[in-house]
Design a protein around this motif. Structure first.
Motif, PDB file in Angstrom:
ATOM      1  N   MET A   1       0.841  -1.181   0.000  1.00 20.94           N
ATOM      2  CA  MET A   1       0.000   0.000   0.000  1.00 20.94           C
ATOM      3  C   MET A   1       0.885   1.243   0.000  1.00 20.94           C
ATOM      4  SD  MET A   1      -3.056   1.140   2.577  1.00 20.94           S
ATOM      5  CE  MET A   1      -4.226   0.103   1.731  1.00 20.94           C
ATOM      6  N   GLU A   2       0.438   2.238  -0.667  1.00 18.20           N
ATOM      7  CA  GLU A   2       1.176   3.492  -0.748  1.00 18.20           C
ATOM      8  C   GLU A   2       1.190   4.202   0.603  1.00 18.20           C
ATOM      9  OE1 GLU A   2       0.478   7.579  -3.059  1.00 18.20           O
ATOM     10  OE2 GLU A   2       0.389   5.782  -4.313  1.00 18.20           O
ATOM     11  N   ILE A   3       2.312   4.827   0.926  1.00 17.35           N
ATOM     12  CA  ILE A   3       2.473   5.470   2.227  1.00 17.35           C
ATOM     13  C   ILE A   3       1.473   6.609   2.427  1.00 17.35           C
ATOM     14  CG2 ILE A   3       4.295   7.051   1.467  1.00 17.35           C
ATOM     15  CD1 ILE A   3       5.560   6.612   4.249  1.00 17.35           C
ATOM     16  N   SER A   4       1.213   7.404   1.387  1.00 15.49           N
ATOM     17  CA  SER A   4       0.286   8.535   1.548  1.00 15.49           C
ATOM     18  C   SER A   4      -1.133   8.061   1.852  1.00 15.49           C
ATOM     19  CB  SER A   4       0.303   9.433   0.305  1.00 15.49           C
ATOM     20  OG  SER A   4      -0.061   8.701  -0.839  1.00 15.49           O
ATOM     21  N   THR A   5      -1.552   6.965   1.256  1.00 14.73           N
ATOM     22  CA  THR A   5      -2.881   6.408   1.529  1.00 14.73           C
ATOM     23  C   THR A   5      -2.964   5.914   2.969  1.00 14.73           C
ATOM     24  OG1 THR A   5      -3.129   5.745  -0.776  1.00 14.73           O
ATOM     25  CG2 THR A   5      -4.572   4.670   0.820  1.00 14.73           C
ATOM     26  N   SER A   6      -1.907   5.261   3.434  1.00 15.64           N
ATOM     27  CA  SER A   6      -1.895   4.762   4.811  1.00 15.64           C
ATOM     28  C   SER A   6      -1.964   5.905   5.812  1.00 15.64           C
ATOM     29  CB  SER A   6      -0.636   3.928   5.069  1.00 15.64           C
ATOM     30  OG  SER A   6      -0.688   2.748   4.314  1.00 15.64           O
ATOM     31  N   ILE A   7      -1.204   6.952   5.592  1.00 19.23           N
ATOM     32  CA  ILE A   7      -1.213   8.100   6.507  1.00 19.23           C
ATOM     33  C   ILE A   7      -2.581   8.768   6.479  1.00 19.23           C
ATOM     34  CG2 ILE A   7      -0.217  10.380   6.949  1.00 19.23           C
ATOM     35  CD1 ILE A   7       1.555   7.966   7.790  1.00 19.23           C
ATOM     36  N   TYR A   8      -3.149   8.931   5.301  1.00 18.28           N
ATOM     37  CA  TYR A   8      -4.493   9.517   5.177  1.00 18.28           C
ATOM     38  C   TYR A   8      -5.515   8.700   5.970  1.00 18.28           C
ATOM     39  CZ  TYR A   8      -8.963  10.807   3.136  1.00 18.28           C
ATOM     40  OH  TYR A   8     -10.264  11.193   2.967  1.00 18.28           O
ATOM     41  N   ARG A   9      -5.485   7.392   5.824  1.00 21.48           N
ATOM     42  CA  ARG A   9      -6.437   6.526   6.522  1.00 21.48           C
ATOM     43  C   ARG A   9      -6.250   6.581   8.046  1.00 21.48           C
ATOM     44  NH1 ARG A   9     -10.239   6.359   3.034  1.00 21.48           N
ATOM     45  NH2 ARG A   9      -9.809   5.164   1.165  1.00 21.48           N
ATOM     46  N   ILE A  10      -5.030   6.682   8.493  1.00 26.38           N
ATOM     47  CA  ILE A  10      -4.779   6.778   9.931  1.00 26.38           C
ATOM     48  C   ILE A  10      -5.318   8.088  10.480  1.00 26.38           C
ATOM     49  CG2 ILE A  10      -2.931   7.065  11.640  1.00 26.38           C
ATOM     50  CD1 ILE A  10      -1.479   4.833   9.982  1.00 26.38           C
ATOM     51  N   ILE A  11      -5.091   9.178   9.765  1.00 29.72           N
ATOM     52  CA  ILE A  11      -5.644  10.466  10.188  1.00 29.72           C
ATOM     53  C   ILE A  11      -7.161  10.398  10.197  1.00 29.72           C
ATOM     54  CG2 ILE A  11      -5.886  12.906   9.573  1.00 29.72           C
ATOM     55  CD1 ILE A  11      -2.975  12.731   8.482  1.00 29.72           C
ATOM     56  N   GLN A  12      -7.732   9.836   9.147  1.00 30.98           N
ATOM     57  CA  GLN A  12      -9.186   9.718   9.030  1.00 30.98           C
ATOM     58  C   GLN A  12      -9.769   8.897  10.193  1.00 30.98           C
ATOM     59  OE1 GLN A  12     -10.562   7.287   5.712  1.00 30.98           O
ATOM     60  NE2 GLN A  12     -12.163   8.809   5.291  1.00 30.98           N
ATOM     61  N   GLU A  13      -9.191   7.755  10.473  1.00 36.58           N
ATOM     62  CA  GLU A  13      -9.675   6.891  11.565  1.00 36.58           C
ATOM     63  C   GLU A  13      -9.509   7.575  12.917  1.00 36.58           C
ATOM     64  OE1 GLU A  13     -11.269   3.567  13.517  1.00 36.58           O
ATOM     65  OE2 GLU A  13     -11.251   3.982  11.370  1.00 36.58           O
ATOM     66  N   SER A  14      -8.386   8.245  13.112  1.00 37.51           N
ATOM     67  CA  SER A  14      -8.146   8.940  14.379  1.00 37.51           C
ATOM     68  C   SER A  14      -9.173  10.040  14.612  1.00 37.51           C
ATOM     69  CB  SER A  14      -6.745   9.548  14.398  1.00 37.51           C
ATOM     70  OG  SER A  14      -5.768   8.545  14.350  1.00 37.51           O
ATOM     71  N   LEU A  15      -9.423  10.849  13.595  1.00 36.52           N
ATOM     72  CA  LEU A  15     -10.399  11.928  13.741  1.00 36.52           C
ATOM     73  C   LEU A  15     -11.810  11.385  13.950  1.00 36.52           C
ATOM     74  CD1 LEU A  15      -9.079  14.513  11.130  1.00 36.52           C
ATOM     75  CD2 LEU A  15      -8.733  14.496  13.603  1.00 36.52           C
ATOM     76  N   THR A  16     -12.128  10.279  13.302  1.00 37.66           N
ATOM     77  CA  THR A  16     -13.429   9.633  13.509  1.00 37.66           C
ATOM     78  C   THR A  16     -13.548   9.159  14.958  1.00 37.66           C
ATOM     79  OG1 THR A  16     -13.595   8.950  11.207  1.00 37.66           O
ATOM     80  CG2 THR A  16     -14.915   7.716  12.798  1.00 37.66           C
ATOM     81  N   ASN A  17     -12.513   8.496  15.465  1.00 40.52           N
ATOM     82  CA  ASN A  17     -12.528   8.021  16.849  1.00 40.52           C
ATOM     83  C   ASN A  17     -12.658   9.180  17.836  1.00 40.52           C
ATOM     84  OD1 ASN A  17     -12.263   5.382  16.026  1.00 40.52           O
ATOM     85  ND2 ASN A  17     -10.086   5.246  16.487  1.00 40.52           N
ATOM     86  N   ILE A  18     -11.929  10.253  17.581  1.00 44.12           N
ATOM     87  CA  ILE A  18     -11.988  11.413  18.472  1.00 44.12           C
ATOM     88  C   ILE A  18     -13.404  11.992  18.484  1.00 44.12           C
ATOM     89  CG2 ILE A  18     -11.192  13.788  18.820  1.00 44.12           C
ATOM     90  CD1 ILE A  18      -8.432  12.795  17.696  1.00 44.12           C
ATOM     91  N   SER A  19     -14.004  12.131  17.304  1.00 47.34           N
ATOM     92  CA  SER A  19     -15.345  12.733  17.249  1.00 47.34           C
ATOM     93  C   SER A  19     -16.406  11.818  17.867  1.00 47.34           C
ATOM     94  CB  SER A  19     -15.718  13.099  15.813  1.00 47.34           C
ATOM     95  OG  SER A  19     -15.910  11.948  15.030  1.00 47.34           O
TER      96      SER A  19
END
Length: 95
Positions: A1-19
């Motif tokens: 998997m591409e590194i930029s996609t992985s970082i994007y998904r981690i940010i996305q999941e983290s922000l979802t969990n926080i909200s």
């Protein structure tokens, strides 16, 4: 998997969990890169949680798996009533 996609998904999941769960009033997101590595820190001032009692941790495990697949490191620092901090480091020499 591409590194930029992985970082994007981690940010996305983290922000979802926080909200959904953290009841945070502040979020800090820091992304730094050097020639050798990428470092991502996501931190909130929410209610935190006990890592040992987290039974719905599929999202956290998915984030960890993404980073380990890239040869990186994934760390979670949290305690009840102490917010949460996720630190991700990925070597960039292979990309």
């Amino acid at each position: 998997m591409e590194i930029s996609t992985s970082i994007y998904r981690i940010i996305q999941e983290s922000l979802t969990n926080i909200s959904k769960y953290a009841q945070a009033t502040e979020i800090k997101l820091e992304l730094t890169t050097t020639l050798e590595n990428l470092k991502l820190i996501i931190q909130d001032n929410g209610k935190g949680f006990d890592l040992g009692q987290n039974t719905t941790g599929f999202g956290l495990q998915s984030m960890r798996d993404r980073i380990l697949a890239l040869g990186g490191e994934f760390e979670i620092n949290t305690h009840p009533d102490a917010g949460c901090q996720i630190i991700v480091q990925v070597p960039l020499l292979n990309y």
